[in-house]
Design an enzyme around this catalytic site. Structure first.
Site, PDB file in Angstrom:
ATOM      1  N   GLY A 100     -15.134 -43.556   6.115  1.00 53.44           N
ATOM      2  CA  GLY A 100     -14.202 -43.783   7.224  1.00 53.44           C
ATOM      3  C   GLY A 100     -13.014 -42.841   7.237  1.00 53.44           C
ATOM      4  N   HIS A 101     -12.891 -41.956   6.260  1.00 53.82           N
ATOM      5  CA  HIS A 101     -11.693 -41.089   6.153  1.00 53.82           C
ATOM      6  C   HIS A 101     -12.086 -39.681   5.768  1.00 53.82           C
ATOM      7  CE1 HIS A 101      -7.636 -39.813   4.828  1.00 53.82           C
ATOM      8  NE2 HIS A 101      -7.220 -40.768   5.624  1.00 53.82           N
ATOM      9  N   PHE A 102     -12.395 -38.904   6.553  1.00 54.93           N
ATOM     10  CA  PHE A 102     -12.819 -39.042   7.938  1.00 54.93           C
ATOM     11  C   PHE A 102     -14.274 -38.609   7.965  1.00 54.93           C
ATOM     12  CE2 PHE A 102      -8.309 -37.917   8.024  1.00 54.93           C
ATOM     13  CZ  PHE A 102      -7.783 -38.993   8.717  1.00 54.93           C
TER      14      PHE A 102
ATOM     15  N   VAL B 103     -11.479 -36.108   3.765  1.00 53.18           N
ATOM     16  CA  VAL B 103     -10.185 -35.889   3.125  1.00 53.18           C
ATOM     17  C   VAL B 103      -9.869 -37.147   2.319  1.00 53.18           C
ATOM     18  CG1 VAL B 103      -7.706 -35.506   3.495  1.00 53.18           C
ATOM     19  CG2 VAL B 103      -9.369 -34.405   5.006  1.00 53.18           C
TER      20      VAL B 103
END
Length: 145
Positions: A48-50, A55
């Site tokens: 989810g990041h990203f 990152v």
């Protein structure tokens, strides 16, 4: 002081997915510790990041630094079996993105200590380049089993 992941697990209560230190590479009990986190594309947080540009979240870099500082604090015999909780985070700065394939080098030096409260100066680097810095405040507490 050198510790592998199993030895770190004997000191810190963190487990997957929050065990963020792979190895302690050096240090002095109660004074400072240095460790590494090998960042892999398989980390759960990259979902989810990203998804389009991986990152490592800055808050997890700070958490990894705190875990290294906690090892220094909790390695002292009178603190064994206790918890090192966040008391505060001051002057956090992020200078470089941390991405899969990076080896995050983590160092926390304990600069002050009064009773159950300690302060540490923390620096995270990748290949000698600063990724993040912060002043971390720790509060030592009983584990309360």
């Amino acid at each position: 002081m050198q510790l592998n992941s199993n030895q770190i697990a004997e000191i810190l209560p963190h487990r997957y997915p929050f065990a963020l230190v792979d190895r302690i590479t050096d240090g002095e009990e109660g004074q400072w510790a240095q460790g590494i986190k090998c960042v892999s594309v398989n980390e759960q947080f990259f979902c989810g990041h990203f998804p389009q540009k991986h990152v490592m979240p800055g808050v997890l870099i700070i958490e990894a630094l705190a875990q290294v500082g906690a090892v220094a604090l909790l390695s002292v015999p009178e603190n064994r079996g206790k918890l090192a909780l966040f008391g505060g985070i001051k002057n956090a700065r992020f200078k470089r993105q941390v991405v899969p394939g990076d080896v995050l080098e983590l160092k926390c030096t304990l600069t002050k200590r009064k009773g159950p409260v300690g302060i540490g100066e923390a620096v995270a680097t990748v290949g000698g380049e600063t990724a993040a810095t912060a002043e971390l405040v720790f509060a030592i507490a009983d584990a309360g089993k």
